[in-house]
Design a protein around this motif. Structure first.
Motif, PDB file in Angstrom:
ATOM      1  N   HIS A  29      34.489  -3.243 -27.137  1.00  0.00           N
ATOM      2  CA  HIS A  29      34.258  -2.761 -25.934  1.00  0.00           C
ATOM      3  C   HIS A  29      35.005  -3.934 -24.773  1.00  0.00           C
ATOM      4  CE1 HIS A  29      30.973  -0.490 -27.496  1.00  0.00           C
ATOM      5  NE2 HIS A  29      30.613   0.366 -26.478  1.00  0.00           N
ATOM      6  N   SER A  30      35.449  -3.317 -23.600  1.00  0.00           N
ATOM      7  CA  SER A  30      35.622  -4.338 -22.523  1.00  0.00           C
ATOM      8  C   SER A  30      34.394  -4.696 -21.826  1.00  0.00           C
ATOM      9  CB  SER A  30      36.834  -3.536 -21.587  1.00  0.00           C
ATOM     10  OG  SER A  30      35.890  -2.804 -20.999  1.00  0.00           O
ATOM     11  N   ASN A  60      37.983 -12.225 -28.856  1.00  0.00           N
ATOM     12  CA  ASN A  60      38.403 -11.067 -27.708  1.00  0.00           C
ATOM     13  C   ASN A  60      39.943 -11.228 -27.677  1.00  0.00           C
ATOM     14  OD1 ASN A  60      39.174 -13.593 -26.223  1.00  0.00           O
ATOM     15  ND2 ASN A  60      37.557 -13.363 -24.597  1.00  0.00           N
ATOM     16  N   GLU A  63      44.132  -6.744 -23.210  1.00  0.00           N
ATOM     17  CA  GLU A  63      44.527  -5.477 -23.288  1.00  0.00           C
ATOM     18  C   GLU A  63      45.021  -5.025 -22.132  1.00  0.00           C
ATOM     19  OE1 GLU A  63      42.538  -1.940 -25.402  1.00  0.00           O
ATOM     20  OE2 GLU A  63      42.731  -3.050 -27.102  1.00  0.00           O
ATOM     21  N   ARG A  66      42.634  -5.512 -19.009  1.00  0.00           N
ATOM     22  CA  ARG A  66      41.433  -5.838 -19.292  1.00  0.00           C
ATOM     23  C   ARG A  66      41.046  -6.833 -20.621  1.00  0.00           C
ATOM     24  NH1 ARG A  66      38.853  -0.499 -21.638  1.00  0.00           N
ATOM     25  NH2 ARG A  66      40.047  -0.752 -23.305  1.00  0.00           N
ATOM     26  N   ARG A  67      40.044  -7.325 -21.082  1.00  0.00           N
ATOM     27  CA  ARG A  67      39.776  -8.228 -22.035  1.00  0.00           C
ATOM     28  C   ARG A  67      38.818  -7.490 -22.911  1.00  0.00           C
ATOM     29  NH1 ARG A  67      41.266 -12.864 -23.736  1.00  0.00           N
ATOM     30  NH2 ARG A  67      42.865 -12.999 -21.843  1.00  0.00           N
ATOM     31  N   VAL A  68      39.144  -7.275 -24.189  1.00  0.00           N
ATOM     32  CA  VAL A  68      38.501  -6.441 -25.129  1.00  0.00           C
ATOM     33  C   VAL A  68      37.738  -7.451 -26.089  1.00  0.00           C
ATOM     34  CG1 VAL A  68      38.367  -4.531 -27.061  1.00  0.00           C
ATOM     35  CG2 VAL A  68      39.894  -4.381 -24.705  1.00  0.00           C
TER      36      VAL A  68
END
Lengths: 110, 160
Positions: A29-30, A60, A63, A66-68
């Motif tokens: 999940h982000s 993490n 992506e 964003r950071r997933v």
């Protein structure tokens, strides 16, 4: 390895951190996805993620913008944190049961 | 693939305000009264959890439909001071009778004065548990205890 009593309930003792951990066990999940699914603010989610990452439970990667986050595939830290949490819960429940039980088995009938 | 690197054991300690005999009795005879019921592996909800009071005894859960599901067995039964049980569940969610695949839980009960007992728990040999292929699927479909054990199994097989 600390005893349970030590750091309280450890990394997964906090209900929000535990919820984040369980969501990440389902899929990566982000931060904003996590914040949508939990009753806490995005900064709070970020703060919990930082603690989980420092504890080796999650990793993490970027992506796009964003950071997933996902569970650390190494798994050992996650495994141990989970187990510590369960034994902590079990031993606390045991303590209550032991102290509530009648001293002598014969007295149970009275 | 097994490797020599071991997963560190889990340790826990709790002090209870009862004599050592009572602490041992509640831990074992009354296991079902305190074990958190959400931590179980059977398909059915947990109705009972049983630790048979002898060396070689079974450790198992009983579901609300009466079905039984093994967790492990009793390796050492030394009332009121020591108990060792195995935990032997594979990544495929089956009881694994091979003792080489069993993790162990040792519990020691030490009197600390007449009415107080220190209970120390060690969950060790976590690297012996055998994992399955479907860990991610199992986590998605499971949760709670099952997710834990799958994470367990993966850790056991993935440890470099």
């Amino acid at each position: 390895m600390g005893a349970y009593g030590d750091a309280g309930l450890g990394l997964l003792g906090d209900p929000t951190r535990r919820a984040i951990f369980e969501l990440l066990a389902q899929r990566p999940h982000s931060v904003s996805e996590l914040a949508e699914r939990l009753p806490v603010s995005r900064p709070a989610v970020s703060q919990h993620l930082r603690a989980l990452k420092e504890g080796g439970l999650v990793v993490n990667r970027a992506e796009g913008t964003r950071r997933v986050y996902r569970l650390n595939p190494d798994g050992v830290a996650a495994l141990r944190a989970w187990l510590e949490r369960i034994w902590d819960e079990a031993l606390t429940a045991f303590q209550k049961a032991a102290e509530a039980a009648p001293i002598d088995p014969e007295q149970e009938q009275q | 693939m097994s490797t020599a690197s071991a997963i560190p054991a889990i340790h826990g300690t709790v002090t209870v305000g009862v004599p050592v005999e009572q602490a041992f009795r509640v831990f074992t005879d009354s296991f079902h009264t305190w074990w958190p019921p959400q931590y179980h592996i059977g398909k059915e909800d947990l109705a009972d959890a049983v630790l048979e009071p002898r060396e070689g005894g079974r450790w198992f859960e009983r579901g609300v439909d009466g079905s039984e599901c093994d967790w492990g067995g009793v390796l050492a039964w030394e009332p009121p001071h020591r108990l060792v049980v195995t935990w032997q569940i594979t990544g495929e969610w089956q009881f694994d009778p091979d003792p080489a695949h069993a993790s162990e839980i040792e519990v020691r009960f030490t009197a600390d004065g007449p009415g107080q007992t220190v209970v120390e728990l060690e969950h060790r040999h976590l690297d012996r548990l055998v994992g399955g292929q479907a860990m991610r699927d199992a986590i998605i479909g499971g949760g709670g205890w099952s997710a834990l054990l799958e994470t367990f199994a993966t850790a056991a097989t993935a440890t470099p």
